[in-house]
Design an enzyme around this catalytic site. Structure first.
Site, short mmCIF file in Angstrom:
data_model
loop_
_atom_site.label_atom_id
_atom_site.label_comp_id
_atom_site.label_asym_id
_atom_site.label_seq_id
_atom_site.Cartn_x
_atom_site.Cartn_y
_atom_site.Cartn_z
N HIS A 189 0.81 -1.22 0.00
CA HIS A 189 0.00 0.00 0.00
C HIS A 189 0.84 1.27 0.00
O HIS A 189 0.44 2.30 -0.52
CB HIS A 189 -1.02 -0.03 1.14
CG HIS A 189 -2.13 -0.97 0.83
ND1 HIS A 189 -2.20 -2.23 1.36
CD2 HIS A 189 -3.15 -0.86 -0.03
CE1 HIS A 189 -3.26 -2.84 0.86
NE2 HIS A 189 -3.86 -2.03 0.01
N GLU A 431 -10.70 -10.72 -4.85
CA GLU A 431 -9.28 -10.66 -4.47
C GLU A 431 -8.87 -11.84 -3.61
O GLU A 431 -7.76 -11.90 -3.12
CB GLU A 431 -8.95 -9.32 -3.81
CG GLU A 431 -9.88 -8.88 -2.72
CD GLU A 431 -9.57 -7.48 -2.20
OE1 GLU A 431 -8.57 -6.87 -2.61
OE2 GLU A 431 -10.35 -7.01 -1.36
N ASP A 455 -4.12 -8.45 -4.32
CA ASP A 455 -4.39 -9.46 -3.30
C ASP A 455 -4.65 -10.83 -3.92
O ASP A 455 -4.25 -11.85 -3.36
CB ASP A 455 -5.59 -9.05 -2.44
CG ASP A 455 -5.16 -8.07 -1.34
OD1 ASP A 455 -4.11 -8.29 -0.75
OD2 ASP A 455 -5.89 -7.08 -1.12
N CYS A 502 -8.96 -3.54 -10.79
CA CYS A 502 -8.47 -2.32 -10.14
C CYS A 502 -7.15 -2.57 -9.42
O CYS A 502 -6.64 -1.69 -8.74
CB CYS A 502 -9.52 -1.73 -9.20
SG CYS A 502 -9.97 -2.85 -7.87
C1 PEP Z 1 -6.10 -5.28 -4.84
O1 PEP Z 1 -5.97 -6.06 -3.90
O2 PEP Z 1 -5.71 -5.54 -6.00
C2 PEP Z 1 -6.72 -3.96 -4.61
C3 PEP Z 1 -6.98 -3.16 -5.62
O3 PEP Z 1 -6.96 -3.59 -3.33
P1 PEP Z 1 -5.81 -3.03 -2.36
O4 PEP Z 1 -4.58 -2.83 -3.20
O5 PEP Z 1 -6.30 -1.77 -1.77
O6 PEP Z 1 -5.65 -4.14 -1.39
MG MG Z 2 -6.96 -5.65 -2.04
#
Ligand code: PEP
Ligand code: MG
Length: 575
Positions: A189, A431, A455, A502
């Site tokens: 993150h 995910e 994820d 995403c």
């Molecule tokens: C992901 O897991 O790909 C996602 C978009 O969520 P985050 O990166 O916030 O865990």
């Molecule tokens: Mg995620």
């Protein structure tokens, strides 16, 4: 020259600031009675120093966040100078012959323990404040340098072992112009935030804190994944030139931002932005984003001392809606846990936080959090085109429960005659392998899917997304992941629903042709990547991409998958 994992592009020049805090080590040996006075003095001197530091932080906080947030630090000063606390610490030094640091640690820990036993949110928050103040006091007693990321005075490139997402959120962009860390992965993150802050960054270097000294002059080039220490003039000139070229290319791409992402043979892919706050929503427009594909609401919950109220959330979501007039906003409920902790929430110490109390699990277990957030989103839906999305779903039971709760909240709002979008759509993030495997059933429950490949990769391959030590194994092009992605797309299309991506894969230039060939409907990414991705899509033939996907899905190794895609990209002249 040093390299690692480039996570946010750019080239910057500046002096290194080594952010390396020493560990607090407490000497538990007793002192002799002649040293009592020295230890008391040590404590009082450190307390004064801590008080002055907090005063300075308060001034800065007032400038940056306003009076209300700054008042938190007033409370810190009161706690620090509390007479009872002082008496107890001095008592331990005088009568038990403890060193100042040991006496402070003991008393602080006692206070924390007694507060944590009480089931009261306010008092729990106070225990976090005490821990914070206690650590500051201990560091000052032991003369450990404290660096406040918010309060850096000169322009620097930050070099450190690791940055947490909440530390990253505190970065003062005017002063910290780039950063490099020992730890971290492409989809951690902190890396994702660096990209949305547009701060050049390289992570996962392993030993950068050993190679760089405070004050070294650095070139940090995260476009070519290079850090150069104390370069000569000709090197600086060369990189200044590279920077110019990069900016020129970016400018050219941005000028194409309003073209739609349509393949040569007419398949339209919707291109959206991943955002964390209002500022990101503004940026999304600059890069030609067509909608918000992922609004990570957890950032509103981070870098503060309490939960945001329903009203505060409503105002935040409404302001994004007002910015994005007429455009869809997929808003995800809070995804806290894993590497995103809230200091004020007393998270349990978990052996495997990414497999633990994270995302929807936290919301389901805290009805007040779930209700405040859903109410705020529903209220905001009267002002914009919101769709609600839930993170980390693993079962039909979860989504059915959430749908029931939404109905209850809608009823409450109706009774109070509060406006909201009656037809607000619901979706889930795919995910976890579980959600991909049961996508056939999930597709009957929701309106859309958004695949979180960050994820999905970590959970399918059992490879921690933030661990540079095993980053070689973090292969989103694994046939196992591609199989799941294809399954999810097919499941949604069978039910006449749609699927987007995403995760970071959505902005990886190399794999766009494959994703389009697999039938993906939308891609959402950090805004900065949008012009490049649109440009590639406009060069792709959908028919050829479909053939590519068909062949790729027959392959059994990452190597073969990548070879096929590479050949395709070269033949079609895509990159
Ligand atoms: C992901 O897991 O790909 C996602 C978009 O969520 P985050 O990166 O916030 O865990
Ligand atoms: Mg995620």
């Amino acid at each position: 020259m040093i390299s690692g994992i480039s996570v946010s592009p750019g080239i910057v020049f500046g002096k290194a600031l080594l952010f390396k805090e020493k560990k607090i080590k407490i000497n538990k040996n007793k002192i002799s009675s002649q040293n009592i006075k020295t230890e008391i003095k040590k404590f009082l001197k450190a307390r004064k120093k801590s008080k002055n530091q907090i005063k300075e932080i308060k001034i800065q906080a007032k400038k940056k966040f306003g009076k209300e947030k700054a008042s938190i630090f007033e409370g810190h000063i009161l706690l620090l100078t509390d007479e009872e606390l002082e008496k107890e610490i001095i008592n331990l030094i005088e009568n038990k012959l403890l060193r100042a640091e040991y006496a402070v640690e003991k008393i602080i820990q006692e206070q924390i323990n007694s507060l944590e036993e009480i089931k009261d949110e306010y008092l729990k928050n106070r225990s976090i404040d005490i821990r914070d103040i206690g650590n500051r006091l201990l560091k000052n007693i032991l003369n450990i340098k404290i660096i406040d990321l918010n309060n850096i005075k000169k322009k620097i490139i930050l070099i450190t072992n690791d940055l947490t997402p909440s530390q990253t959120a505190q970065i003062n962009l005017k002063k910290i112009i780039g950063f490099a860390t020992n730890l971290g992965g492409k989809t951690s993150h902190t890396s994702i935030m660096a990209k949305s802050l547009e701060i050049p960054a390289i992570v996962g270097i392993g030993n950068i804190t050993k190679k760089i000294k405070n004050g070294d002059f650095l070139i940090l080039d995260s476009i070519h994944n290079k850090i150069i220490i104390n370069p000569n003039k000709s090197k600086i000139k060369k990189f200044k030139n590279e920077k110019k070229i990069y900016h020129k290319q970016q400018k050219k791409l941005i000028s194409l931002k309003n073209l739609s992402a349509i393949t040569k043979d007419g398949r339209i892919i919707k291109i959206g932005s991943n955002i964390g706050n209002y500022e990101d929503a503004i940026k999304s427009k600059k890069y030609g984003s067509e909608f918000i594909g992922l609004y990570r609401t957890e950032f509103l919950f981070m870098g503060r001392n309490n939960l945001p109220s329903e009203e505060e959330q409503f105002q935040a979501y409404k302001s994004v809606a007002k910015k994005m007039i007429g455009k869809n906003i997929i808003i995800r409920t809070m995804d806290i846990g894993g590497d995103k902790n809230l200091s004020y929430m007393n998270f349990p110490k978990e052996e495997n936080p990414f497999l633990g109390w994270r995302a929807i699990r936290v919301s389901i277990d805290n009805k007040n959090i779930l209700y405040d957030q859903l109410k705020a989103i529903l209220r905001a839906s009267a002002f914009g085109k919101f769709k609600i999305m839930f993170p980390m779903i693993i079962s039909i039971e979860e989504i059915q429960y959430l749908k029931q709760e939404i109905e209850k909240i809608k009823n409450k709002l109706r009774k109070k005659k509060i406006n909201f979008d009656e037809n607000i759509q619901l979706g889930v993030m795919i995910e976890t392998p579980a959600s991909a495997i049961i996508s056939k059933y999930l597709a009957k429950e929701v309106d859309f899917f958004s695949i979180g490949t960050n994820d999905l990769t970590q959970y399918t391959l059992a490879v921690d997304r933030g661990n540079d030590f095993i980053s070689k194994l973090y292969q989103t092009m694994s046939p196992s992941i591609l199989y799941l992605i294809k399954k999810v797309i097919n499941s949604s299309h069978k039910e006449k629903k749609w699927t987007g991506i995403c995760g970071e894969l959505a902005s990886n230039k190399k794999y766009i042709s494959l994703l389009i060939g697999m039938g993906i409907d939308e891609l959402s990414m950090s805004s900065i990547s949008i012009p490049t991705i649109k440009n590639i899509i406009r060069k792709i033939s959908f028919i050829k991409a479909k053939k590519l996907a068909k062949n790729v899905l027959k392959k059994s190794t990452v190597k073969e998958v990548k070879q096929l895609i590479k050949k395709f990209n070269e033949k079609e002249n895509l990159l």
